[in-house]
Write an enzyme that holds these catalytic residues in place. Structure first.
Site, mmCIF file in Angstrom:
data_model
loop_
_atom_site.group_PDB
_atom_site.id
_atom_site.type_symbol
_atom_site.label_atom_id
_atom_site.label_comp_id
_atom_site.label_asym_id
_atom_site.label_seq_id
_atom_site.Cartn_x
_atom_site.Cartn_y
_atom_site.Cartn_z
ATOM 1 N N HIS A 5 -40.137 22.540 -11.647
ATOM 2 C CA HIS A 5 -40.146 21.715 -12.873
ATOM 3 C C HIS A 5 -39.399 22.397 -14.014
ATOM 4 C CE1 HIS A 5 -43.510 19.554 -10.861
ATOM 5 N NE2 HIS A 5 -43.871 20.778 -10.515
ATOM 6 N N SER A 41 0.835 -1.204 0.000
ATOM 7 C CA SER A 41 0.000 0.000 0.000
ATOM 8 C C SER A 41 0.870 1.254 0.000
ATOM 9 C CB SER A 41 -0.950 0.002 1.206
ATOM 10 O OG SER A 41 -0.248 -0.190 2.405
ATOM 11 N N TYR A 74 -9.240 -7.387 12.176
ATOM 12 C CA TYR A 74 -8.635 -6.829 10.975
ATOM 13 C C TYR A 74 -8.623 -7.855 9.846
ATOM 14 C CZ TYR A 74 -5.387 -4.698 7.699
ATOM 15 O OH TYR A 74 -4.818 -4.176 6.560
ATOM 16 N N GLN A 92 -7.406 -2.496 3.931
ATOM 17 C CA GLN A 92 -6.398 -1.647 3.283
ATOM 18 C C GLN A 92 -7.019 -0.844 2.138
ATOM 19 O OE1 GLN A 92 -2.162 -2.827 2.876
ATOM 20 N NE2 GLN A 92 -2.600 -3.021 0.692
ATOM 21 N N LYS A 152 -16.857 29.493 -29.186
ATOM 22 C CA LYS A 152 -17.374 28.892 -27.953
ATOM 23 C C LYS A 152 -16.622 29.241 -26.698
ATOM 24 C CE LYS A 152 -19.718 25.485 -27.521
ATOM 25 N NZ LYS A 152 -20.021 24.090 -27.236
ATOM 26 N N SER A 170 -13.286 25.908 -27.340
ATOM 27 C CA SER A 170 -13.437 24.669 -28.110
ATOM 28 C C SER A 170 -12.268 24.569 -29.090
ATOM 29 C CB SER A 170 -14.770 24.719 -28.862
ATOM 30 O OG SER A 170 -14.690 23.928 -30.038
ATOM 31 N N GLU A 211 -19.095 21.773 -15.033
ATOM 32 C CA GLU A 211 -19.339 20.441 -15.605
ATOM 33 C C GLU A 211 -18.468 19.388 -14.921
ATOM 34 O OE1 GLU A 211 -20.681 21.020 -20.189
ATOM 35 O OE2 GLU A 211 -18.658 21.643 -19.724
#
Ligand code: ARG
Length: 472
Positions: free
Chosen positions: A164, A31, A325, A330, A291, A285, A298
């Site tokens: 709505h 790890s 454990y 991990q 654009k 863009s 986003e």
């Protein structure tokens, strides 16, 4: 030294093992690739443990001091970038211990007395999360302040209110932004609540059953700033509830940020034109030169999936584990680390967006509320105030809206004589009451969008957000 067992130079394991680990399994098992994140906390935990061993007489005071100095040397080496353990060290805990032994010789081998990596990793993780919770809470407050500043500048700007995603009733823009400040406030409360359960110390539970070594758990807990210690050693090393709780709280933060992000994206569209994105937080863009894209909100909306996913992942990971454990645990780290980093980054990005990434188009917003029937409820309320039962008024106004739609006009275009034909209760004061500004101002009920009410709320948040509250 006579009778001393030799360390294997290639493995961290005891002499029980004859063969070395398969190189693929070594990496699979390790790890260290992600838990070096816990280095500072591992050193803090080990220093407290060494001091406690010294003051309990398990090791001498001099040995304790040597261990503390050695651990500080590892910290210095890490700061200088020269402590660079690899997969052979398995994890941060082994890596530190090995380095300590290399630095101090035999004394270094005394550090792990009376503890296990199981209580050690639990301690490190809680220390790490406790710090991160405080940071995230501050980042959220920073975002609240950014929203407040916009709200403060738009005390009298109006914005169409939707249900709505259909025009419903006009709102004060500050009121709309304050709604998010409220959500973020609950998020901060939740993080503070999670912190109370993170702040319990498992150290001294050892592998699973406690230890015959005469340790003092209160001392290490106190030194590390924990509120309490786990009372059951099995629970102490097995518990990952706090990781789940954090991920759940972070998921709600993300859900709130995502709703806000979605509104920003919509508002920036050519169809709405409610905001203008600044060059600081928008992108272009590769193909279409005209654009300007709302990538920041986003991404915030898109990154929700990761945090929600980590919550599911953690719950699924723990649900079948027998005590105590298991190596499965991990897997908690990458989920927790990424949930935190994603939530913090999104919080910071949204704060930047509201500080310097967008501008409300006040004129467009105020114009927008003039062009619809979002004052229709107010006509009904007008009649109600003059003794007409609400349902009767509601149907009458519905018919008026229908007629306006057929004739291609708005409610304010109808003459008083037309209104009078519709119901004798209508008087000359009607038109003034139908103006969007009047419609907003009239909503004086507690928590409503009336300008006076919103001013009160802004005053409250001005006080509240300026106060730097101690976390805890
Ligand atoms: N790297 C391990 C983890 O993150 C440390 C605990 C290992 N304990 C054990 N008994 N193998 O969970």
């Amino acid at each position: 030294m006579a009778g001393e067992v030799q360390d294997s130079s290639t493995s961290v394991w005891s002499n029980r093992f004859k063969q070395s680990l398969h190189p693929f399994i070594e990496v699979f098992n390790a790890s260290i690739g992600f838990d070096l994140t816990l280095l500072q906390e591992d050193l803090d935990g080990s220093i407290a443990h060494a001091r406690m061993l010294g003051s309990c007489g398990v090791i001498t005071a001099q040995e304790a001091e040597q261990l503390v100095q050695g651990l500080e040397t590892v910290r210095t080496e890490a700061d200088a970038g020269v402590f660079q353990p690899g997969p052979a060290d398995e994890d941060v805990h082994f890596a530190v211990e090995r380095r300590l032994i290399a630095l101090l010789g035999p004394v270094g081998k005394k550090l792990h007395t009376g503890r296990s990596r199981n209580d050690q990793v639990g301690t490190d993780l809680r220390l790490w999360l406790r710090r991160r919770l405080d940071e995230l809470e501050e980042d959220l407050q920073h975002l609240q302040r950014a929203l407040f500043s916009q709200a403060d500048q738009h005390r009298r700007t109006m914005i169409p209110g939707y249900t709505h995603l259909q025009r419903a009733q006009p709102l004060c823009l500050a009121h709309h932004l304050l709604a998010y400040i409220e959500m973020l406030e609950r998020d901060r409360m939740r993080l503070r609540d999670v912190r109370r359960r993170v702040n319990i110390c498992p150290l001294g539970a050892a592998a699973l059953a406690g230890t015959p070594v005469p340790i003092n758990r209160q001392q290490t807990a106190r030194e590390l700033g924990f509120e309490a210690i786990y009372t059951n050693s099995l629970d102490a090393v097995s518990d990952r509830d706090f990781c789940v709780e954090f991920s759940a709280a972070a998921s709600l933060v993300m859900a709130h940020l995502s709703r806000l992000a979605e509104e920003v994206i919509t508002w920036a569209s050519e169809e709405f034109k409610f905001i203008r994105l600044s060059d600081r937080c928008a992108t272009g863009s590769s193909l279409m030169p005209q654009k300007k894209n709302p990538d920041v909100p986003e991404l915030v909306r898109g990154k929700c999936g990761r945090v929600f996913g980590h919550l599911q992942g953690l719950l699924t990971m723990i649900k079948g584990l027998p005590l105590a454990y298991n190596k499965d645990l991990q897997e908690d780290k990458e989920a927790l680390f990424d949930a935190f980093r994603t939530t913090r980054d999104c919080t910071k990005a949204m704060a930047l967006l509201f500080e310097e990434g967008l501008e409300f188009r006040t004129q467009n917003l105020n114009d927008a509320v003039e062009q619809d029937f979002s004052n229709a409820t107010d006509v009904a309320d007008y009649l109600v105030a003059r003794g007409v039962p609400f349902r009767e008024a509601y149907h009458l106004v519905g018919a008026v809206v229908r007629r306006c739609l057929d004739e291609g006009c708005l409610l304010r275009d109808l003459s008083l004589s037309t209104w009078k034909e519709l119901h004798p209760a209508f008087e000359a004061d009607l038109n003034a009451m139908l103006a969007p500004r009047a419609v907003v101002a009239a909503r004086r009920s507690q928590g409503g969008t009336g300008f006076d009410r919103v001013d009160e709320q802004l005053e409250h948040w001005l006080q509240h957000l300026n106060v730097t509250q101690p976390v805890g």
